[in-house]
Scaffold this active site. Structure first.
Site, short mmCIF file in Angstrom:
data_model
loop_
_atom_site.label_atom_id
_atom_site.label_comp_id
_atom_site.label_asym_id
_atom_site.label_seq_id
_atom_site.Cartn_x
_atom_site.Cartn_y
_atom_site.Cartn_z
N SER A 229 0.85 -1.19 0.00
CA SER A 229 0.00 0.00 0.00
C SER A 229 0.89 1.23 0.00
O SER A 229 1.67 1.44 0.93
CB SER A 229 -0.90 0.01 1.25
OG SER A 229 -1.79 -1.08 1.25
N GLU B 217 9.11 1.54 7.08
CA GLU B 217 9.97 1.27 5.93
C GLU B 217 11.40 1.70 6.20
O GLU B 217 11.66 2.82 6.66
CB GLU B 217 9.44 2.00 4.68
CG GLU B 217 8.10 1.46 4.21
CD GLU B 217 7.62 2.09 2.92
OE1 GLU B 217 6.69 1.54 2.32
OE2 GLU B 217 8.18 3.14 2.52
#
Length: 807
Positions: free
Chosen positions: A160, A388
């Site tokens: 996403s 991330e």
């Protein structure tokens, strides 16, 4: 109890609260053992840990849904359906708004988890044509948003690249009425650039693979992905993914949601425009003054774009190759250099795609919004990009990781900090458990005075020369002494000789680990500016969708006010999201990535250990083991369970706490299973709560049976009285009918008898009259004969006398 057996009679331990001994090693061993046997779900109390299996598993069938429907949370094997069922029934039966928070690294399986939660809720709630239509629209929003908002990254084939929070709204029966989707910071830079071995957004590949020849001809596209610069001109296929089939699924989903065929065509045309903008090449030119400028190298590509959006070619060419600057009420047209022209082209492509995505979200919201004003119950499902750490981390990763810091903070506040503070506040005996509070990291990023976002906004807004390097210098001055900020250019001598930290980077020690951010692009991405010439050119297009995406391009509505920066907008959105989540009862799904290779049956212990540490799972287990699983104010608790005790049912006239004491004593619950706070009752073991719920459920069934019995008795009595009344009416009418019939029969008989008697009398009278008449006639005849005889006799005598005289 059966509950204990369900949790213990599994591979390893199903609930880590029951793990003995409890250490980091035993916790990891338990997760690994369960993972090896495809038991990917494990509990920490009512928190679900989900380990991504990287393979399809046969544990999501309709039979599995039925198995978890209306079950106690611990009465079945750990599963994501259990937390979905618990959240749904808490919302429906206890009237508590719920939210399901799904967190974890990129590639840990958050998107799939959110889809499983939504599909389960859709499967167990009510049926009906209208309800099914609402459920279908809610579920079909996923393929559309995934196509336009997800992409393949190094760590995840379906990552996403935006944040999504969906509020699903239910009526009092628990049937879905509709929903509202909020999206957060689409990674629009991916449109124009992504690293090798990654892909652009799915929709581009789906359109080229699944679009018919006629559609591609209409959109002026070619099927070969390598012909488009924005797709990196490299192999586009993804193993195990059928882009053509997914494109057909997206088209079907848009139709199910309510998109008209014209809207679908318009969306695909805008998508094609973005793709073709990447192929617009610029050439270096020079003006008469010798100043460098740029021009369009290939007019054909520009012409096709203008045909798609119904715009004059010269307007778009002028907007891409020049810039109009207004100063002192004068307009000055400045030619752009080639590099500036490419920047303008890419900025236009990013803005078109970002605005298209926002338009899609708003269009879906129009279809799924609730039209009634009745009171609604809400279940929120959060599916947002995971933490991330890439080789090159930029502004997008900084924003994404900031959002994950806030989610970790709310998890800490609601499960660790708030829980321990509540024990102290309520006077419950408690031994404090240490944990890392990441509020200091959140403050480093979002502080309004000297936070990184505030410094970035200040740098973007100040006059003078502003570059990424000046921004880094400012950070080095303000944040140098912060223990979670690292930079070689800061005043802190610790990092002066740190060769792993380049001079153009800064490093933040996040809760999930250290992340080094390259400062290049921070200022531009935060400014998020689009030349006014480009927005005005788009507004001049006759394409209705493109025109609606750029309302600021209308010359009549020129606004010289500087738009808010991307960082401030995102910070405000995250703050709104956090306030929204804090008003709801949270349900946590903590997703764990077992390896970086996206391979099945591979459990990288070091990677999982790192995730277990920064997620605070061990501390969470300790708090759950030492604390109380359930707490509730005395009033609502007594109101919910008062039917279990004769002394408190149906009304308790004393204080609520005294009523709860009487209730628990009457149920013979051991005293060590609960504690009394100042305003709440605390129950230690979930099984005690489930026992109460089972007893309440049984009591409700008994009460329901009693109500049914009384109702059926009342209904039968009412029916009997009605039947009796009806019988009386029918009897009266029948008797009337019978008597009337009898009377008519009697009357008829009487008339017959009367007629016969009257006939007889008449005949008798007639006979008498006839007899009298005959008598009178006989008398008359006799008298006549007699008188005749006398007359004849007298005549003879007279004749004789006369003869005698004569004689």
């Amino acid at each position: 109890m059966d509950t204990d057996l369900k949790l213990l009679n599994t591979v390893g331990v199903g609930d880590l609260v029951l793990l003995d001994p409890l250490t980091e090693d035993t916790l990891l061993q338990n997760l690994e053992e369960r993972f090896r046997h495809n038991e990917i779900y494990t509990y920490i109390g009512n928190v679900v840990i989900s380990v991504n299996p990287y393979q399809p598993l046969p544990i999501y069938s309709e039979e599995t849904v039925e198995q978890y429907k209306n079950c106690n949370f611990f009465a079945v094997k750990p599963h994501i359906y259990a937390i979905a069922d618990d959240a749904y029934h808490s919302l429906r039966d206890q009237d508590k708004d719920q939210c399901v928070l799904i967190t974890g690294e990129s590639g840990a399986g958050k998107t799939e988890a959110s889809k499983l939660v939504m599909s389960y809720v859709a499967a167990v709630c009510g049926k009906g044509e209208q309800v099914n239509q609402v459920k279908e629209q809610l579920l079909q929003s996923n393929p559309v948003l995934e196509a336009f908002g997800n992409a393949k990254t190094i760590r995840n084939d379906n990552s996403s690249r935006f944040g999504k929070y969906m509020d699903i709204e239910f009526d009092f029966k628990g049937d879905p009425l509709g929903g509202v989707i909020s999206n957060y910071l689409l990674e629009k830079s991916r449109v124009v650039h992504h690293v090798k071995s990654e892909r652009n957004f799915h929709i581009f590949y789906q359109l080229l693979s699944g679009g018919s020849d006629q559609l591609l001809k209409q959109l002026k596209l070619e099927r070969d992905c390598s012909r488009y610069d924005y797709l990196n001109r490299e192999a586009s296929s993804l193993q195990g993914v059928d882009d053509a089939a997914n494109f057909r699924a997206v088209q079907d989903a848009m139709k199910a949601i309510g998109f008209s065929s014209a809207e679908v065509t318009a969306v695909l045309e805008v998508t094609a425009v973005v793709l073709k903008l990447g192929n617009v090449q610029l050439s270096e030119q020079f003006q008469a003054s010798g100043a460098e400028s740029c021009g369009i190298q290939d007019e054909q590509g520009l012409r096709e774009i203008c045909q798609l959006i119904q715009l004059d070619e010269t307007v778009l060419e002028h907007a891409l190759c020049s810039r109009t600057v207004e100063a002192h009420q004068e307009k000055v047209v400045t030619a752009l250099r080639v590099s500036q022209g490419y920047y303008a082209r890419d900025a236009l492509a990013k803005n078109i795609y970002n605005r298209l995505f926002n338009w899609l979200v708003n269009r879906i919201n129009e279809s799924i919004k609730v039209s009634t004003n009745e009171r609604k119950k809400v279940m929120g499902v959060l599916d947002i990009y995971g933490f991330e750490i890439f080789q090159n981390n930029s502004f997008e990763q900084f924003i994404i990781n900031y959002c994950n810091e806030k989610l970790q903070q709310i998890f800490i506040e609601l499960t660790l900090k708030e829980e321990q503070e509540e024990y102290i506040r309520e006077g419950i005996e408690w031994t404090h458990i240490e944990y890392f509070n990441n509020a200091i990291i959140c403050d480093l990023i979002e502080n309004n005075q000297n936070g990184i976002l505030a410094m970035l906004d200040e740098e973007c807004l100040r006059p003078g020369v502003v570059t990424d390097d000046t921004f880094l210098e400012k950070l080095n001055q303000v944040c140098a002494t912060h223990q979670h900020f690292e930079s070689r250019m800061s005043k802190c001598s610790r990092f002066l000789n740190d060769t792993s930290l380049p001079h153009s980077c800064f490093r933040i020690q996040h809760y999930a680990g250290k992340v080094m951010y390259q400062v290049e692009g921070f200022v531009d991405k935060n400014n998020d500016l689009l030349y006014r010439d480009l927005s005005q050119a788009m507004w001049k297009a006759s394409h209705p969708l493109i025109k609606s995406l750029f309302p600021e391009g209308n010359p009549a509505k020129i606004n010289l006010k500087r738009p808010p920066t991307a960082g401030s907008q995102f910070k405000s959105s995250v703050a709104t999201l956090m306030r929204n989540l804090q008003t709801k009862n949270p349900n946590y799904i903590r997703c764990i990535k077992p390896n970086d290779k996206k391979a099945a049956h591979v459990f990288a212990e070091a990677l999982v250990r790192h995730q277990v540490r920064y997620l605070g799972l061990l501390e969470n287990v300790r708090v759950r083991r030492a604390g109380y699983a359930f707490r509730q104010p005395y009033g609502p608790c007594l109101e919910r369970y008062k039917m279990l005790c004769k002394q408190t049912w149906p009304h308790w006239k004393g204080h609520a706490r005294a009523g709860v004491e009487v209730l628990l004593n009457d149920l013979e619950i051991p005293e060590e299973e609960y504690s009394f706070g100042r305003s709440k009752i605390f129950i230690r073991n979930p099984r005690t709560l489930f026992k109460l719920e089972d007893l309440r459920k049984q009591r409700l069934e008994d009460l329901a049976t009693l109500i049914q019995k009384i109702y059926r008795g009342w209904k039968c009595r009412t029916q009997f009285l009605l039947m009796k009344k009806s019988q009386i009416v029918i009897t009266a009418w029948y008797r009337r009918y019978a008597q009337r019939k009898k009377y008519l029969r009697t009357k008829g008989s009487a008339v017959v008898v009367q007629s016969y008697i009257r006939g007889w009398k008449a005949r008798k009278l007639l006979r008498e009259l006839k007899h009298q008449k005959r008598c009178r006639e006989a008398v008359t005849t006799i008298a006549a004969y007699w008188h005749g005889a006398q007359a004849r006799r007298e005549l003879r005598q007279l004749k004789e006398a006369a003869r005698n005289k004569l004689a």
